[in-house]
Write a protein that holds these residues in place. Structure first.
Motif, mmCIF file in Angstrom:
data_model
loop_
_atom_site.group_PDB
_atom_site.id
_atom_site.type_symbol
_atom_site.label_atom_id
_atom_site.label_comp_id
_atom_site.label_asym_id
_atom_site.label_seq_id
_atom_site.Cartn_x
_atom_site.Cartn_y
_atom_site.Cartn_z
ATOM 1 N N HIS A 40 5.409 0.791 0.397
ATOM 2 C CA HIS A 40 6.034 -0.499 0.667
ATOM 3 C C HIS A 40 6.798 -1.008 -0.557
ATOM 4 O O HIS A 40 7.903 -1.540 -0.423
ATOM 5 C CB HIS A 40 4.991 -1.528 1.100
ATOM 6 C CG HIS A 40 4.458 -1.306 2.477
ATOM 7 N ND1 HIS A 40 5.237 -1.345 3.610
ATOM 8 C CD2 HIS A 40 3.203 -1.034 2.905
ATOM 9 C CE1 HIS A 40 4.494 -1.116 4.670
ATOM 10 N NE2 HIS A 40 3.254 -0.911 4.269
ATOM 11 N N LEU A 42 -5.547 0.621 0.232
ATOM 12 C CA LEU A 42 -4.717 1.673 0.802
ATOM 13 C C LEU A 42 -3.511 1.840 -0.127
ATOM 14 O O LEU A 42 -2.392 1.442 0.189
ATOM 15 C CB LEU A 42 -4.292 1.309 2.230
ATOM 16 C CG LEU A 42 -5.450 1.141 3.218
ATOM 17 C CD1 LEU A 42 -4.973 0.523 4.522
ATOM 18 C CD2 LEU A 42 -6.132 2.484 3.458
ATOM 19 N N ASP A 84 3.540 -6.757 2.840
ATOM 20 C CA ASP A 84 2.702 -5.675 3.368
ATOM 21 C C ASP A 84 1.967 -4.962 2.233
ATOM 22 O O ASP A 84 0.805 -4.563 2.397
ATOM 23 C CB ASP A 84 3.556 -4.669 4.152
ATOM 24 C CG ASP A 84 4.076 -5.233 5.462
ATOM 25 O OD1 ASP A 84 3.561 -6.266 5.941
ATOM 26 O OD2 ASP A 84 5.025 -4.620 6.010
ATOM 27 N N SER A 85 2.623 -4.815 1.093
ATOM 28 C CA SER A 85 1.973 -4.132 -0.033
ATOM 29 C C SER A 85 0.760 -4.909 -0.532
ATOM 30 O O SER A 85 -0.239 -4.306 -0.917
ATOM 31 C CB SER A 85 2.965 -3.877 -1.178
ATOM 32 O OG SER A 85 3.232 -5.058 -1.906
ATOM 33 N N SER A 116 -6.698 -3.892 0.868
ATOM 34 C CA SER A 116 -7.474 -2.934 1.663
ATOM 35 C C SER A 116 -7.686 -1.609 0.936
ATOM 36 O O SER A 116 -8.264 -0.679 1.508
ATOM 37 C CB SER A 116 -6.746 -2.662 2.994
ATOM 38 O OG SER A 116 -6.615 -3.841 3.732
ATOM 39 N N TYR A 172 -0.089 3.578 0.848
ATOM 40 C CA TYR A 172 0.756 2.741 1.694
ATOM 41 C C TYR A 172 1.365 1.597 0.889
ATOM 42 O O TYR A 172 2.537 1.250 1.078
ATOM 43 C CB TYR A 172 -0.028 2.200 2.888
ATOM 44 C CG TYR A 172 -0.384 3.265 3.884
ATOM 45 C CD1 TYR A 172 0.599 3.893 4.637
ATOM 46 C CD2 TYR A 172 -1.708 3.648 4.058
ATOM 47 C CE1 TYR A 172 0.275 4.879 5.556
ATOM 48 C CE2 TYR A 172 -2.041 4.635 4.976
ATOM 49 C CZ TYR A 172 -1.051 5.244 5.712
ATOM 50 O OH TYR A 172 -1.376 6.225 6.611
ATOM 51 N N ALA A 173 0.569 1.004 0.015
ATOM 52 C CA ALA A 173 1.090 -0.071 -0.836
ATOM 53 C C ALA A 173 2.262 0.445 -1.672
ATOM 54 O O ALA A 173 3.302 -0.212 -1.777
ATOM 55 C CB ALA A 173 -0.017 -0.617 -1.741
ATOM 56 N N GLU A 214 -2.005 -4.090 1.803
ATOM 57 C CA GLU A 214 -2.465 -2.709 1.580
ATOM 58 C C GLU A 214 -3.282 -2.614 0.289
ATOM 59 O O GLU A 214 -4.281 -1.892 0.232
ATOM 60 C CB GLU A 214 -1.282 -1.734 1.542
ATOM 61 C CG GLU A 214 -0.424 -1.727 2.788
ATOM 62 C CD GLU A 214 -1.128 -1.284 4.059
ATOM 63 O OE1 GLU A 214 -2.305 -0.916 4.034
ATOM 64 O OE2 GLU A 214 -0.458 -1.314 5.109
#
Length: 179
Positions: free
Chosen positions: A129, A122, A113-114, A120, A125-126, A117
């Protein structure tokens, strides 16, 4: 699948054979790694990846995130299929090792997920994670603490330390992207 053993071999290989390094933007890599507390790990990891030569700081973070993901996946595989599980008749130990494997699987998911992120941009959020991924090994260790008769295997402790260090480097690189 990178394990702490591979990281040790990588470090030794890079020290003994400097041509192993990719001729990337060494200034950016060095500058980025100087902002981390594990400079040598950061430098050897980033310089050993062929894509680092064209990467900006975000790209270097993605490279490190993929390395962390490979490391977590390797630890999960180690816990799932290693002799640690196969050579014990102790059901409690088998269940505890399985629970730990699940923690490292969750760490891998968080690291995956990181990467998304980071792509993107983000970064908050990264970072979250990666911070979660770095904490999953603690959950594994705490599982062993619940059962005083079980000894936390040193093979897991060494791998745990490697993943935490990689995640620390990654979080410090992400910090540089935010500011």
């Amino acid at each position: 699948m990178l394990s702490s053993s591979f990281l040790l071999i990588l470090t030794i290989s890079c020290t003994l054979n400097p041509t192993f390094f990719v001729n990337g933007d060494i200034n950016l890599i060095q500058k980025t790694c100087k902002s981390t507390k594990f400079y040598d790990l950061c430098l050897s990891s980033l310089q050993s990846d062929a894509t680092s030569r064209e990467a900006d700081t975000k790209g270097l973070a993605i490279i490190m995130a993929k390395l962390a993901l490979a490391n977590a996946t390797s630890i999960n595989s180690f816990l799932s299929s290693n002799l640690l599980v196969k050579n014990t008749n102790d059901a409690l130990m088998k269940n505890t090792l399985k629970e730990c494997a699940n923690k490292y699987s969750a760490a891998g998911t968080a690291l995956q997920d990181s990467v998304q992120e980071l792509r993107s941009e983000l970064y908050d959020y990264a970072y979250m994670h990666v911070m979660a991924a770095a904490d999953y090994p603690n959950a594994c260790r705490n599982t062993f603490k619940r059962y005083p008769k079980l000894v936390y295997p040193p093979e897991i402790a060494a791998r745990e330390d490697g993943l935490k260090r990689i995640c620390d480097v990654l979080m410090e690189i992400i910090d540089g992207l935010v500011f």
